[in-house]
Scaffold this active site. Structure first.
Site, mmCIF file in Angstrom:
data_model
loop_
_atom_site.group_PDB
_atom_site.id
_atom_site.type_symbol
_atom_site.label_atom_id
_atom_site.label_comp_id
_atom_site.label_asym_id
_atom_site.label_seq_id
_atom_site.Cartn_x
_atom_site.Cartn_y
_atom_site.Cartn_z
ATOM 1 N N ALA A 1 -1.026 -0.734 -4.361
ATOM 2 C CA ALA A 1 -2.113 0.239 -4.352
ATOM 3 C C ALA A 1 -1.543 1.655 -4.410
ATOM 4 O O ALA A 1 -0.686 2.028 -3.596
ATOM 5 C CB ALA A 1 -2.967 0.082 -3.105
ATOM 6 N N LYS B 1 6.625 9.184 17.802
ATOM 7 C CA LYS B 1 7.640 8.159 18.038
ATOM 8 C C LYS B 1 7.860 7.931 19.533
ATOM 9 O O LYS B 1 8.064 6.798 19.973
ATOM 10 C CB LYS B 1 8.944 8.566 17.355
ATOM 11 N N LEU C 1 0.853 -1.185 0.000
ATOM 12 C CA LEU C 1 0.000 0.000 0.000
ATOM 13 C C LEU C 1 0.889 1.236 0.000
ATOM 14 O O LEU C 1 1.546 1.542 0.987
ATOM 15 C CB LEU C 1 -0.905 0.014 1.231
ATOM 16 N N GLY C 2 0.937 1.921 -1.129
ATOM 17 C CA GLY C 2 1.772 3.116 -1.250
ATOM 18 C C GLY C 2 3.007 2.859 -2.083
ATOM 19 O O GLY C 2 3.659 1.815 -1.937
ATOM 20 N N CYS C 3 3.316 3.817 -2.959
ATOM 21 C CA CYS C 3 4.500 3.667 -3.816
ATOM 22 C C CYS C 3 5.219 5.009 -3.931
ATOM 23 O O CYS C 3 5.600 5.439 -5.024
ATOM 24 C CB CYS C 3 4.094 3.144 -5.195
ATOM 25 N N GLY C 4 5.391 5.651 -2.781
ATOM 26 C CA GLY C 4 6.156 6.894 -2.732
ATOM 27 C C GLY C 4 7.624 6.599 -2.575
ATOM 28 O O GLY C 4 8.131 5.596 -3.096
ATOM 29 N N VAL D 1 9.862 4.084 13.715
ATOM 30 C CA VAL D 1 10.696 4.919 14.588
ATOM 31 C C VAL D 1 12.158 4.735 14.189
ATOM 32 O O VAL D 1 12.658 3.623 14.158
ATOM 33 C CB VAL D 1 10.515 4.540 16.073
ATOM 34 N N GLY E 1 13.863 5.021 11.388
ATOM 35 C CA GLY E 1 14.269 4.506 10.089
ATOM 36 C C GLY E 1 14.907 3.132 10.126
ATOM 37 O O GLY E 1 14.312 2.151 10.555
#
Length: 430
Positions: A45, A207, A11-14, A134, A136
């Site tokens: 998606a 975080k 879900l997501g393709c940034g 949190v 990376g």
């Protein structure tokens, strides 16, 4: 190796999603060997289907119907990297109902609705992993969740936002003001076009809520976290810290009281002595100190943001979740058994560094000291600089409750001989 491949819905393709898709495709053989079964993308998606994407994946995998994708019976794992609360929350809950395990990097969602998501994962017998939410690429949450689960964590202290660390580092190293440092961070891609979430501390507060929840086995939400950003940190504040052998950092601080009856979670700028390990964290890097009874002090350091580092954490979670699928098990549930009281910021014990512009005449120091004494705040050091209209008192306190310290500042502002409270900064790490 299992003959049936595991199907993964993305879900997501940034920035992060693209790297996840790229790594899943280019390292498919290695991932399969580590998991014991091949992993394949079931679909990706996205909001806009027509957008050009330079990815080594079949264009037919892209869909704008995220709900249909997570509801497919052949989907084993859903990776959510779209961010925000909705539709991410609804999509994750729908995926769990269909038996899919979840990997997410969504700190805001976990900070607001973590308890609901963990309950749903437990109900449906699926995994919920979120290492990338949190710091990376830094392995931090799994050590708290698993490696230190037999220990008693006392404190978590860290730099968990790369944008603000870059800005404060530039202010310290070049003497730049906040606006100038923010402009540089934006030009280099460290700050978003709207940097509010970073510079006002919202990102770090989310975080901190996650860290406190895991560290102290207690439900802590973003609303429980005291938040103060860096927009009011001036070049003179940073210069004053430098004169004291300190550096200004935006810190996330989560701690439990000695009786282990209550926890505090707070995010705010603070002075750190340059001898402290966190003081040397430069640029957009993150670092977190964990203090526990048995293990002592542990430090986790590395890149806290960016597509590739964050995707690394996502892939690590994906491997763990898929291994559980292959072996027919799941990770231990996250426990909130302690159910400790989350105390207000006023109860937190800290130290202050206060700069006062004062009248240059006899008796001023005595008046200032009396106010500190009346508030039951002990002065550690006091020094005066300048004369006449440039007279300034700089006061460093011993540890006291934040309520007593802030009350002291308010009374100082009302003192006729105090022309201005030029700066107030908390002090940590000593």
């Amino acid at each position: 190796m299992s003959e049936r491949p595991l199907k993964v819905a993305l879900l997501g393709c940034g920035v992060v999603g693209s790297e996840v898709a790229r790594l899943m495709t280019t390292t498919a053989d290695d991932l399969g060997a580590r998991i014991g079964a091949r992993v394949e993308l079931a679909g990706i998606a996205v909001r806009r289907l027509g957008r050009a994407r330079d990815l080594p994946v079949d264009p037919a995998l892209f869909t704008s119907d995220a709900h249909e994708l997570v509801s497919r019976p052949d989907v084993d794992v859903v990776v959510e990297v779209i961010g925000g609360i909705e539709p991410a929350r609804s999509l994750i809950l729908a995926a769990m109902e269909n038996g899919a395990s979840i990997v997410t990097a969504n700190k805001a969602l976990l900070a607001e609705h973590g308890a609901q998501l963990h309950a749903a994962a437990e109900k449906h017998g699926v995994d919920l992993y979120y290492e990338a939410a949190v710091a990376g690429a830094i392995p931090l949450l799994r050590p708290l969740r698993e490696s230190l689960v037999g220990d008693k964590v006392k404190r978590v202290l860290g730099i968990v936002n790369g944008t603000t660390n870059f800005i404060l580092d530039r202010m310290d190293s070049t003497g730049a003001g906040f606006d100038e440092a923010l402009d540089e961070a934006t030009e280099l891609g460290y700050a978003e076009a709207d940097p509010t979430a970073d510079v006002e501390g919202f990102d770090a507060a989310a975080k901190a809520a996650i860290l406190a929840s895991l560290a102290f086995h207690t439900k802590v939400t973003a609303a429980d976290v005291y938040r103060e950003g860096i927009t009011q940190v001036s070049a003179s504040d940073v210069a004053s810290a430098r004169e004291m052998g300190s550096v200004v950092k935006l810190l996330a601080i989560c701690e439990v009281d000695e009786a282990r009856e209550s926890v505090t979670a707070r995010v705010h700028p603070a002075m750190l002595p340059r001898t402290h390990p966190l003081a040397g964290v430069r640029e957009a890097y993150n670092a977190v100190f964990v203090e526990s009874e048995a293990a002592g002090r542990l430090m986790f350091y590395g890149p806290g943001a960016g597509g590739t580092p964050t995707a690394s954490a996502v892939l690590g979670d994906l491997v763990a979740v898929c291994r559980n699928k292959v072996n027919g098990g799941r990770a231990p549930a996250v426990s909130a058994y302690a159910d400790l009281r989350v105390s207000a910021m006023g109860e937190a014990r800290t130290r202050y560094h206060i700069s006062l512009d004062v009248d240059d005449k006899a008796g001023v120091l005595a008046q200032v000291a009396l106010i500190f004494a009346q508030q039951d705040v002990s002065i550690q050091t006091v020094r005066q600089s300048g004369r006449g209209e440039d007279a300034r008192l700089v006061v460093a306190t011993h540890v006291a409750t934040d309520a007593a310290l802030s009350g002291t500042v308010e009374r100082l502002r009302a003192l006729p001989t105090v022309r201005a409270v030029a700066s107030v900064m908390r002090v940590e790490g000593e």
